[in-house]
Design a protein around this motif. Structure first.
Motif, PDB file in Angstrom:
ATOM      1  N   GLU A  15       0.827  -1.207   0.000  1.00  0.00           N
ATOM      2  CA  GLU A  15       0.000   0.000   0.000  1.00  0.00           C
ATOM      3  C   GLU A  15       0.864   1.260   0.000  1.00  0.00           C
ATOM      4  O   GLU A  15       0.556   2.244  -0.673  1.00  0.00           O
ATOM      5  N   ALA A  16       1.964   1.217   0.759  1.00  0.00           N
ATOM      6  CA  ALA A  16       2.869   2.374   0.798  1.00  0.00           C
ATOM      7  C   ALA A  16       3.512   2.603  -0.560  1.00  0.00           C
ATOM      8  O   ALA A  16       3.653   3.755  -1.009  1.00  0.00           O
ATOM      9  N   LYS A  25       2.264   1.838  -3.499  1.00  0.00           N
ATOM     10  CA  LYS A  25       1.259   2.406  -4.401  1.00  0.00           C
ATOM     11  C   LYS A  25       1.095   3.905  -4.161  1.00  0.00           C
ATOM     12  O   LYS A  25       0.979   4.684  -5.112  1.00  0.00           O
ATOM     13  N   SER A  26       1.102   4.310  -2.891  1.00  0.00           N
ATOM     14  CA  SER A  26       1.002   5.739  -2.577  1.00  0.00           C
ATOM     15  C   SER A  26       2.214   6.499  -3.104  1.00  0.00           C
ATOM     16  O   SER A  26       2.088   7.600  -3.643  1.00  0.00           O
ATOM     17  N   ASP A  36       1.873   7.002  -6.841  1.00  0.00           N
ATOM     18  CA  ASP A  36       0.909   8.069  -7.146  1.00  0.00           C
ATOM     19  C   ASP A  36       1.514   9.448  -6.895  1.00  0.00           C
ATOM     20  O   ASP A  36       1.368  10.364  -7.708  1.00  0.00           O
ATOM     21  N   TYR A  37       2.204   9.597  -5.773  1.00  0.00           N
ATOM     22  CA  TYR A  37       2.836  10.892  -5.459  1.00  0.00           C
ATOM     23  C   TYR A  37       3.906  11.233  -6.486  1.00  0.00           C
ATOM     24  O   TYR A  37       4.022  12.386  -6.930  1.00  0.00           O
TER      25      TYR A  37
END
Length: 212
Positions: free
Chosen positions: A144-145, A147-148, A151-152
């Protein structure tokens, strides 16, 4: 019993395999032009369309999304950026188009990310009743980290490209303004020289006539 740590290559493969199908493209959209893209989508699939104009004009573009029957699901005019999420109502080919037909001389650079479907569980046992092991929970958190972070990074790259484009455009305008000022100063200086030369020539002529 407890499971041992996953090998690094297997972990990377698991992270890559769980990603949903996505199309992420940056393309040039000329003036008076329209560009369409097509995606085969199954009924009940959740999809997200996100776009942003990176360079060109007022950083705006027309966007239109249609289902296989030609029904318009999304339509926006002269948008700089936007995001739209929908669930496919039927199987078929969905079409989304970007139009710059309202612009007569400015081309645009457009980025879009079209995500089809949601990420499946990282582990097949993730939806089970029993709790995940410590290693499985750590892998899910890392996933999950990551993926974030992706995106950033994408949004920061887009902002950087847009900021660079605006800075280059401003630099070009300043350069043209400076050249214009230099030309005006040159013309004024030459005009003053000819004016002073004409003034002193007339003064000498008047003095000669008076002396005669």
């Amino acid at each position: 019993g407890s499971r041992g740590p996953l090998p690094p290559l297997l972990l990377l493969w698991a992270l890559a395999a769980c990603a949903a199908r996505a199309s992420e493209i940056t393309f040039e959209l000329p003036d008076n032009a329209k560009q369409c893209f097509y995606e085969e989508i199954a009924q009940g699939t959740k999809c997200t369309l996100e776009f942003q104009v990176i360079t060109g004009g007022h950083y705006d573009v027309d966007c239109r999304l249609e289902d296989p029957d030609g029904i318009v699901l999304y339509k926006e005019m002269k948008k700089q950026y936007d995001s739209f999420t929908f669930t496919a109502s039927r199987n078929g080919t969905y079409k989304f188009c970007f139009s710059n037909e309202f612009s007569t001389f400015t081309h645009k650079t457009v980025y879009f990310d079209f995500q089809v479907g949601e990420d499946p569980p990282l582990f097949p046992s993730e939806n089970r009743v029993t709790a995940l092991t410590q290693m499985e929970s750590a892998c899910v958190s890392i996933h999950e980290a990551l993926k974030s972070v992706i995106d950033y990074q994408t949004h920061f790259r887009l902002r950087e490209a847009q900021g660079r484009s605006r800075a280059e455009d401003l630099n070009t305008r300043v350069a043209y303004w400076s050249i214009g000022e230099a030309i005006i100063l040159l013309v004024v200086s030459i005009g003053q020289v000819f004016l002073l030369k004409s003034f002193f020539s007339d003064k000498r002529t008047t003095t000669t006539r008076v002396g005669s």
